[in-house]
Write an enzyme that holds these catalytic residues in place. Structure first.
Site, short mmCIF file in Angstrom:
data_model
loop_
_atom_site.label_atom_id
_atom_site.label_comp_id
_atom_site.label_asym_id
_atom_site.label_seq_id
_atom_site.Cartn_x
_atom_site.Cartn_y
_atom_site.Cartn_z
CB VAL A 497 -0.98 0.17 0.69
CG1 VAL A 497 -1.74 -0.93 1.55
CG2 VAL A 497 -0.23 0.18 2.60
CD GLU A 498 0.10 5.50 3.55
OE1 GLU A 498 1.48 5.82 3.39
OE2 GLU A 498 -0.25 5.13 4.32
N GLY A 499 1.69 3.13 -2.29
CA GLY A 499 3.17 2.82 -3.09
C GLY A 499 3.86 1.51 -2.98
#
Length: 820
Positions: A497-499
């Site tokens: 997640v988040e990149g």
């Protein structure tokens, strides 16, 4: 011969001037001074001066330099300069450069590093950690949450709302807590130590979400309406960015909003028709207000001349007609609320855009700025908190659990893993401390946030893997008494997640770092884009010759570092840490040199050679993490008992930097240049090895023995010794085992036998009857045996308990104000 000696003196003088980073004019002037001395001694004649002036005047006379050198370089640069997308440009413009700029400079300012203030909690923040944080941790039943309810219980949801856990970032004027980034990090570390579901639920509203976006960009009406409700827990927010077709490539989202007129509450208003399909949205199933990212189109020009404004963010209430929410994802048996959001041709007013119509098309800039802050806090802090709790728990377990009549923690193979766990936990906490202070100082460190997110989540993966190996069956068998298994299952969630971590390492860290942190690259790009020819030439001339001087200086610095092994580099201290400062300074020069050569040789192709970029990013990351580790050691008083942790963290980090350099040179496509670089950077091979067995033994012993150093390592985690606290019970049992061992040895001596450290309760009864021990000692042995058995035993179940069932009652329970 004399001429040659004077020539070497001139070259040496210019090299020293470059090392000291004097200006071009100053360096030439110093060189001219040496030439004058040579002339006075009669060794330098007219020919020598002709050569010297021919080599220096074209560079020192601005008009000649610009017309005959910079002009041609500018034309060439414009041809080879890689194209930059609008999203890339916005990402670069959004962040700020902080300590990452220093470590990219080839000459870090260590005094500047140590002048950066230490993170501190206010009395209110400390009271929150000691009060509501401890209380909610005591309410957590991981087995009930993960295996039975697949959610936090209603009483925890209510407690989180009442105590404003979702409002740590919201200003006090709106009813929020307005905690510092450092305090948020400490809160999330403590929560993550007991429950990933709990830390995720609290972390998301305080990271990238409506609250953050509203405070920075919202209209006054939006702020006045939503922020008090978010602070009070009357609204539960989520943010919908990722979809099936656009995950890491968030700029490619296919979701659209078309500006048009439509009916709203019986009136015709200007609005948007939205069509979107989102997934992986944390808190979506329980959210009451949805932050939505989409590409706005304005075909009729109702907002202005731009018919493709681009990525835009809006707030959509849950009860909006046509909005589909309700079902859930199940992220690796870590059941924090997460699910899809869909909408087909939904009409909403134009003032649902965060910041109003004037912010149409500015959503990507908004997201990148907020993400660069949030990624410094939420996932890195959760990883660091988990690592700290796991390190103490694994140390305690390794000391309590025995095989072959000895604690398993005394086995060298286990010591190696304990050292990795403890050393990583020490480094990870140092990174989060320093990075969150940067946020509190007003930085939006996009490069640093990428480093934190990638490396700390990866290190948490290593920590939990090692901990599982040490625990063996205890970690594998799920149940109410397993404190590792769910973390092991869920750790890949933070990796994705988040990149995604692959993207973050291979493209973001160095990709943004080379642009943002390099002192001249961005200036060259900006100069090349100036339309006015004269202005462009002047700006480019200044940038490119600054860049050339920078490259020459780092070449000289790298060569000197290689020849002297950093012996003459500066360090702010003369103790055991001095060598680390000197090595980091040398590697900083190496990074700058390798970056300049790579960009010069590969040009735009470097962007596509992701593995080369990733290795340069690993060097940059190592420099940053090494710096933060040294900073932590200094902030805690430079205590000798912490040296094993410092040595492990620094030696591992430096070894990883050298590995990245070696791999980079081994795979650089131009082999001749690679060979030349190797001579300048690491001609004699590695300078530093991995941590020694002695260092790792010291850390393993530390984790198994209560001490102030061990307490500092786990500082701030929930270790309260109360019923239901698995980590607290481990700590108490560790104390009891260590207190019981001298009594046990006395009994063994009395019986003249080497007894196994088992059935201590029976042994206590026998020794008491024989008057070898007193009643107090016997009670301690009985208590120790009960704790020892709780520690080593695992849960078992009836078959029926493990069969998945649909509980119609729990399925309709209200979670966070909405049906789960």
């Amino acid at each position: 011969m004399a001429d040659f000696i004077w020539f070497l003196l001139v070259v040496l003088t210019l090299a020293v001037a470059s090392y000291q980073r004097t200006s071009l004019v100053t360096a030439v002037a110093i060189g001219a001074g040496v030439m004058i001395l040579g002339t006075l001694f009669g060794d330098i004649g007219l020919l020598g001066w002709v050569v010297f002036l021919a080599l220096t005047l074209p560079f020192t006379l601005a008009n000649i330099r610009q017309q005959y050198i910079s002009k041609k370089l500018l034309a060439f640069y414009r041809k080879v300069m890689p194209e930059m997308s609008s999203t890339e440009q916005e990402a670069i413009d959004a962040g700020t450069v902080w300590w990452d700029g220093d470590i990219f400079s080839g000459k870090p300012d260590w005094d500047k590093l140590h002048r950066i203030p230490k993170g501190r909690l206010t009395a209110e923040e400390q009271a929150f950690l000691d009060g509501p944080c401890d209380k909610v941790c005591s309410m957590v039943d991981e087995w009930q949450i993960n295996h039975k309810d697949a959610d936090l219980p209603p009483e925890i949801w209510q407690f989180l709302k009442e105590h404003k856990f979702f409002a740590m970032i919201i200003k006090k004027e709106y009813g929020g807590l307005a905690f510092s980034a450092y305090a948020q990090s400490r809160v999330l570390q403590k929560l993550a130590g007991v429950s990933a579901v709990l830390s995720s639920t609290v972390g998301v509203p305080n990271s990238l979400g409506p609250g953050e976006l509203l405070q920075h960009y919202g209209t006054k009406e939006q702020q006045d309406h939503y922020l008090p409700r978010l602070a009070a827990g009357e609204e539960i927010p989520c943010f919908a960015l990722t979809g099936p077709e656009a995950g890491s490539d968030a700029g490619a989202i296919p979701d659209v909003g078309v500006v048009c007129k439509g009916e709203w509450n019986g009136e015709e208003v200007l609005g948007m028709r939205l069509t979107f399909n989102k997934r992986y949205i944390t808190l979506a199933p329980v959210a009451t207000v949805i932050g939505l990212a989409f590409k706005l189109q304005d075909p009729e020009g109702l907002l202005g001349d731009n018919k493709e404004p681009g990525i835009t963010c809006a707030l959509i209430p849950r009860d909006t007609k046509g909005l589909e929410i309700g079902r859930r994802h199940l992220p690796l048996n870590t059941p924090f609320q997460n699910g899809p959001i869909k909408g087909e041709d939904i009409f909403v007013p134009i003032d649902y855009i965060i910041g109003g119509p004037q912010m149409a098309g500015r959503g990507w800039r908004m997201l990148v700025e907020c993400l660069s802050v949030g990624r410094c806090i939420t996932l890195p802090s959760s990883a660091a908190g988990g690592a700290k709790s796991v390190s103490l728990a694994t140390g305690a377990y390794a000391r309590i659990r025995r095989q072959f009549r000895m604690p398993v923690g005394h086995m060298e193979g286990v010591e190696e893993m304990l050292a990795r766990i403890g050393g990583n936990a020490y480094l990870m906490d140092g990174v989060t401390r320093f990075s969150t202070v940067g946020v509190d100082l007003g930085e939006k460190p996009s490069v640093i946030s990428a480093i934190c997110k990638y490396h700390l989540t990866e290190k948490m993966r290593q920590v939990i893997n090692d901990a599982m190996d040490v625990h063996g069956g205890k970690g594998v068998m799920l149940g109410p008494n397993n404190y590792l298994g769910r973390g092991y299952q869920g750790v890949p969630v933070s990796i994705t997640v988040e990149g995604a971590n692959i993207l973050t390492r291979n493209m973001m860290i160095f990709g943004q770092g080379a642009m943002r942190c390099h002192p001249y690259v961005l200036k060259e790009i900006e100069a090349a884009s100036i339309e006015d020819k004269k202005e462009a030439l002047q700006a480019f001339d200044k940038a490119v010759f600054g860049h050339i001087g920078f490259a020459v200086a780092n070449t000289v610095r790298s060569i000197w570092f290689s020849l002297t092994n950093g012996a003459f580099s500066s360090a702010p201290f003369t103790d055991e840490t001095a060598r680390y400062y000197k090595l980091l300074q040398g590697y900083s020069a190496n990074l700058a040199l390798l970056t300049d050569v790579s960009m010069g040789v590969l040009g735009g192709d470097l962007k596509r050679r992701e593995r080369l970029s990733a290795r340069l990013g690993d060097i940059l990351s190592g420099l940053y993490m090494g710096s933060t580790t040294l900073k932590r050691f200094d902030e805690e008083g430079r205590l000798k008992e912490d040296l094993p942790l410092l040595h492990w963290a620094m030696q591992t980090t430096l070894h990883d930097i050298e590995t990245a350099i070696d791999d980079f040179l081994a795979n650089f496509p131009n082999r001749a240049i690679a060979a030349a670089l190797r001579v300048m950077v690491i001609p004699f091979g590695r300078r530093i090895g991995k941590p020694s067995d002695k260092t790792e033994h010291a850390i393993a012993k530390m984790l198994q023995t209560p001490s102030t150093a061990r307490s500092r390592l786990g500082y701030g985690q929930y270790l309260t010794r109360e019923e239901g606290s698995l980590f607290g019970d481990l700590e108490q049992t560790l104390d009891d085992v260590l207190a019981s061992e001298p009594i046990f040895e006395r009994i063994c001596k009395h019986k003249k036998a080497k007894l196994p450290f088992t059935r201590l309760d029976t042994l206590a009864d026998e020794a008491l009857a024989e008057e070898v021990i007193n009643e107090e000692e016997a009670n301690l042995l009985r208590k120790t045996e009960a704790g020892r058995l709780r520690t080593i035993n695992v849960d078992d179940f009836d078959h029926e308990e493990l069969v998945a069932k649909v509980n119609s009652t729990s399925a309709t329970k209200k979670r966070g104000g909405k049906a789960a």
